[in-house]
Design a protein around this motif. Structure first.
Motif, short mmCIF file in Angstrom:
data_model
loop_
_atom_site.label_atom_id
_atom_site.label_comp_id
_atom_site.label_asym_id
_atom_site.label_seq_id
_atom_site.Cartn_x
_atom_site.Cartn_y
_atom_site.Cartn_z
N ASP A 146 -16.74 -8.40 18.20
CA ASP A 146 -15.59 -7.84 17.49
C ASP A 146 -15.05 -8.84 16.48
N ALA A 147 -15.01 -10.12 16.86
CA ALA A 147 -14.55 -11.16 15.94
C ALA A 147 -15.47 -11.25 14.72
N ASP A 148 -16.78 -11.10 14.95
CA ASP A 148 -17.73 -11.11 13.83
C ASP A 148 -17.47 -9.93 12.89
N MET A 149 -17.16 -8.76 13.46
CA MET A 149 -16.88 -7.59 12.62
C MET A 149 -15.60 -7.78 11.81
N VAL A 150 -14.58 -8.39 12.45
CA VAL A 150 -13.33 -8.67 11.73
C VAL A 150 -13.60 -9.64 10.58
N SER A 154 -13.19 -9.01 6.52
CA SER A 154 -12.42 -9.93 5.69
C SER A 154 -13.22 -10.38 4.47
N LYS A 155 -14.52 -10.64 4.65
CA LYS A 155 -15.37 -11.04 3.53
C LYS A 155 -15.53 -9.90 2.53
N GLU A 156 -15.66 -8.68 3.03
CA GLU A 156 -15.78 -7.53 2.13
C GLU A 156 -14.51 -7.33 1.32
N ILE A 157 -13.35 -7.52 1.96
CA ILE A 157 -12.08 -7.40 1.24
C ILE A 157 -12.00 -8.46 0.13
N PHE A 232 -3.58 -8.09 9.46
CA PHE A 232 -3.53 -8.76 8.15
C PHE A 232 -4.56 -8.17 7.19
N SER A 233 -5.76 -7.85 7.71
CA SER A 233 -6.79 -7.25 6.88
C SER A 233 -6.35 -5.88 6.37
#
Length: 317
Positions: A146-150, A154-157, A232-233
């Motif tokens: 789940d942390a990897d998906m978050v 964040s990188k996509e944003i 935050f995302s």
């Protein structure tokens, strides 16, 4: 398919048939993994555990009584697993049954985290002396994923923010991509909150060994941190969406300004042409005087230049 992991001579052995339940002792079994089980496999497991196993419809209900429950013989917990796809995430429910020191899992989809854990279970048997430790390891791996998906979201944003900052073409497809990213972020957050509810319920359970509570508390802290990151995302996505909509509105306003300016610049020449083109004697005079045509054209040009100068001076475009 059924996988029965049991202890033997300090090692973890594997059986893959419901008939093998007769070959093992209840106290030696660590983990029973049911992957799209047949009716025979499910019934044999229920007989071995001495308890019933929830069906898929019950496991997918969102009420907390369905996500977590306990009886005199077992603890039942259901949680969702997100499977990343090319554009969106798929959600699958996994059921956990803790009966004594045995963990039983029921799932309908292949999960890489389960496959990796099974390999580690065989390689490091001393790390998984009971089903409770296997359960904790599954939760830890899932929270890491789940942390990897978050982090991926964040990188996509950040990439979308760079596109906006560089002034790249913003179209309807761009807004659709942002909306899809918002949906994915909400799914991730719901998935994480679901695990938070399950772990909190387990901490309150009198059947779960107290010695594992510190690890569960650490997992809860990790989950709280992930929830803050997803919030935050989502705020960043809302800000990005508002920024894109603002840019689109500004572009539309610029287009409308251009059309308005052109319309206003052509109004005086149109009035002049209409005045001199009236079907009266003055119009006859104009039609028979070649120099008057030049005068009319000069008046049109002067009116256009004057309006353009006024708009330019007042910075109206």
């Amino acid at each position: 398919m059924i996988s029965i992991f049991y202890k033997k001579d300090g090692q973890i052995e594997l059986f893959q048939s419901e008939a093998d339940f007769a070959k093992v002792i209840y106290e030696d079994v660590v983990w029973i993994d049911l992957f799209t089980p047949t009716g025979e496999e499910k019934r044999a497991t229920e007989t071995f555990l001495g308890t019933t196993i929830q069906n898929r419809a019950q496991a997918e209900e969102i009420e907390i009584s369905s996500r977590f429950s306990e009886t005199e013989k077992a603890i039942f917990a259901n949680t969702s697993y997100l499977i990343p796809g090319p554009e969106e995430y798929n959600e699958e429910t996994v059921s956990f049954i803790l009966s004594g020191n045995i963990l039983t899992t029921l799932r309908e989809c292949p999960l890489k985290s389960f496959t990796d854990l099974q390999r580690r279970l065989m390689a490091f048997p001393k790390m998984y002396e009971s089903g409770h430790l296997v359960f904790l390891s599954i939760l830890e791996q899932r929270i890491d994923l789940d942390a990897d998906m978050v982090e991926l979201v964040s990188k996509e944003i950040t990439q979308y923010n760079k596109k906006v900052s560089l002034g790249e073409d913003i179209s309807e497809e761009f807004l659709i991509d942002i909306n899809q990213l918002q949906d994915n972020t909400m799914l991730i957050r719901e998935n994480i909150v679901d695990k938070q509810r399950v772990i909190s319920s387990i901490l309150k359970s009198a059947r779960y060994p107290k010695e594992y509570q510190p690890k569960l508390n650490v997992l809860l802290k990790d989950i709280s941190s992930l929830i803050n990151h997803t919030n935050f995302s989502f705020e960043r996505l809302e800000y990005l969406q508002n920024t894109v909509l603002g840019i689109i509105n500004l572009d539309q306003n610029k287009i409308m300004k251009v059309f308005t300016l052109i319309s206003l610049m052509l109004m005086p020449p149109t009035l002049i042409a209409s005045f001199f083109g009236m079907n009266i004697s003055f119009g006859w005079f104009v039609s028979h005087s070649s120099w008057v045509w030049a005068l009319i054209l000069v008046l049109m040009v002067v009116s256009i230049v004057t309006i353009f100068w006024i708009f330019k001076r007042r910075r109206m475009f």
